[in-house]
Design an enzyme around this catalytic site. Structure first.
Site, PDB file in Angstrom:
ATOM      1  N   HIS A  33      39.607  34.431  18.580  1.00 21.29           N
ATOM      2  CA  HIS A  33      39.660  33.113  17.937  1.00 21.29           C
ATOM      3  C   HIS A  33      39.616  31.953  18.936  1.00 21.29           C
ATOM      4  CE1 HIS A  33      44.154  33.003  18.506  1.00 21.29           C
ATOM      5  NE2 HIS A  33      43.882  31.731  18.636  1.00 21.29           N
ATOM      6  N   ASP A  79      41.388  40.472  16.322  1.00 18.01           N
ATOM      7  CA  ASP A  79      41.327  39.232  17.110  1.00 18.01           C
ATOM      8  C   ASP A  79      41.362  39.539  18.609  1.00 18.01           C
ATOM      9  OD1 ASP A  79      41.322  36.608  17.870  1.00 18.01           O
ATOM     10  OD2 ASP A  79      43.317  36.138  17.092  1.00 18.01           O
ATOM     11  N   SER A 129      47.738  31.649  22.826  1.00 16.18           N
ATOM     12  CA  SER A 129      46.736  32.551  22.264  1.00 16.18           C
ATOM     13  C   SER A 129      45.906  33.249  23.328  1.00 16.18           C
ATOM     14  CB  SER A 129      45.762  31.778  21.387  1.00 16.18           C
ATOM     15  OG  SER A 129      46.283  31.715  20.106  1.00 16.18           O
ATOM     16  N   GLY A 130      45.638  34.506  23.092  1.00 15.80           N
ATOM     17  CA  GLY A 130      44.817  35.267  24.027  1.00 15.80           C
ATOM     18  C   GLY A 130      45.639  35.848  25.163  1.00 15.80           C
TER      19      GLY A 130
END
Ligand code: ARG
Length: 460
Positions: A267, A313, A409-410
């Site tokens: 994402h 994701d 995120s990530g």
């Protein structure tokens, strides 16, 4: 800055008339000539110096202005070099060619889906080597006739060649899932062939042990937890953590899984973030900077990633050249299959994300210890209900207060066992941050191993 140049320039001018003044007769007459030429030289030198300085300063100002203008343009437009025109950044990598020659669709994220089984894997905390064949499924490899050359070949298949080692693990010590077999063993003299093609099924292992592999010095750190109870972290303790940046801005976290590959969230690459040349991967920094950083020559999104549900994701970034491994930059281990972590196991999440919901990114790396949450608990109606898939794991506190947040995120959710850190999850989503009954949801790396190994092999 301007005043600094103008003042000396004015102050130099009165010097000239004074030098041209008629020498006064007197006892200073004779020595006058020598100081005069010296003064002359000095003033000329000063003038040259000042002109050089002025030029340098002006160039500096022009360069800075140019830099900012380029930055501004870069953040909004894509430059078609062949047709010499700008197009909106949203048109780059949107699937239609907007520049003549289609340059805007050349360096873009790609998607990759697997429908095959990567034929080699490591299973359980003991990292037992297993091979797959469509006929027989997964079989653990006996230590019978296993050589260092086999170790090298198997590790190469798994994408690592740094310091590969193998040990034998007695079958009696295996987890219940593995103890009954099936087993397989290498055919003697089959060293160079891929491991899964070099084996023959066995009812039991002659050596009564199976091969355990360690293919890389991954997941090692300098020191652990230098600030007790604090939240500030040092990159040397989490050296796989990287910052993914666009236009000098931190966008997402990521984890080095090898010197050339970064695992992150799919994402992170939505909208205008699909163009490769805009990305920089900054590693080895506790305080997030924008200097340096590696460029990226491939971004591979999981083909099953669904933006509406955040299922699958995960993405991989390939660096244009491998990072040099050192105390502040080194890869984390991928988890083996069936690592078997139970609910309540403590993990660590790290990142430069928001320090509070709707907050700002943190200038220095943060860490938080959070427990793994039972799948059923996380899928219960009072928590997230049915939206949790098997590609997701939940970690955090149902009471809230400690969590990952925007900008994390990530980034990595890691677990330490058998003296190495393993990447268990990738920060994916959550409702708000640190809210009660809204824990962090992570992409389940163990479920993505087949995709990761296949994607790395096909792009190496
Ligand atoms: N999606 C967010 C990001 O892009 C991270 C969400 C994590 N949220 C959480 N509450 N754990 O940075």
């Amino acid at each position: 800055m301007w005043a600094a140049i103008q003042v000396p320039e004015e102050s130099i001018r009165p010097l000239n008339p004074r030098q041209q003044a008629i020498p006064q007769p007197g006892r200073h007459r004779r020595p006058m000539t020598a100081p005069k030429t010296q003064k002359d030289k000095a003033s000329r030198r000063r003038r040259v110096l000042l002109s050089v300085l002025t030029v340098v300063v002006i160039l500096g100002i022009l360069a800075t202005a140019g830099y900012f203008i380029k930055h501004l343009i870069d953040s909004k437009y894509f430059f078609c070099s062949r047709s010499v025109r700008f197009i909106s950044l949203d048109l780059a990598c949107d699937g239609t060619e907007d520049c003549s020659g289609g340059e805007d669709e050349l360096t873009c994220v790609s998607t990759f889906a697997v429908n095959t089984t990567f034929p080699v894997r490591l299973t359980s905390v003991r990292q037992v080597l297993q091979v797959y064949s469509p006929g027989s499924g997964w079989r653990s490899v006996c230590n019978d006739d296993w050589t260092q050359q086999h170790t090298q070949t198997a590790c190469k298949q798994l994408g690592y060649t740094h310091n590969p080692r193998s040990t034998g693990v007695p079958v009696d010590l295996l987890i219940p899932l593995l103890k009954p077999g099936p087993f397989t063993a290498v055919r003697p003299g089959s060293t160079a062939t891929p491991t899964h093609q070099a084996t023959l099924d066995r009812g039991a292992c002659r050596s009564r042990s199976v091969v355990s592999l360690s293919c890389s010095d991954c997941g090692q750190t300098g020191s652990q937890d230098r600030i007790v109870g604090g939240t500030d972290a040092f990159i040397e303790d989490w050296p796989w953590q990287v910052s993914l940046q666009q236009g000098g801005q931190h966008v997402c976290g990521g984890s080095l899984v090898s010197p050339r590959w970064v695992a992150t969230a799919a994402h992170c690459f939505t909208g205008s973030k699909k163009e490769l040349t805009r990305w920089k991967v900054v590693s080895g920094r506790t305080y997030m900077g924008t200097l340096g950083g590696s460029s990226v020559d491939r971004i591979i999104l999981n083909g099953d990633y669904d933006p509406s549900t955040n299922d699958y994701d995960i993405a991989l970034m390939r660096l244009s050249s491998p990072i040099s491994v050192g105390d502040s930059s080194r890869p984390v281990c991928l988890p083996p299959k069936a690592l078997g972590l139970s609910a309540g196991t403590t993990m660590t999440v790290t990142g430069w994300g928001y320090l509070e919901e709707n907050g700002k990114v943190s200038p220095s790396l943060q860490k938080a210890s959070i427990p793994l949450i039972d799948k059923d608990k996380c899928s219960s109606p009072t928590v997230y209900g049915k939206v949790i898939t098997s590609r997701m794991i939940c970690a955090g506190f149902l009471g809230g207060k400690i969590d990952a947040c925007q900008g994390d995120s990530g980034g990595p959710l890691v677990h330490f066992s058998t003296s190495k850190w393993r990447l268990v999850g990738v920060v994916s989503w959550g409702v708000g941050c640190a809210r009660a009954r809204r824990p962090g949801v992570y992409c389940n790396v163990e479920e993505m191993l087949n995709w990761i190994y296949t994607a790395i092999e096909k792009n190496s």
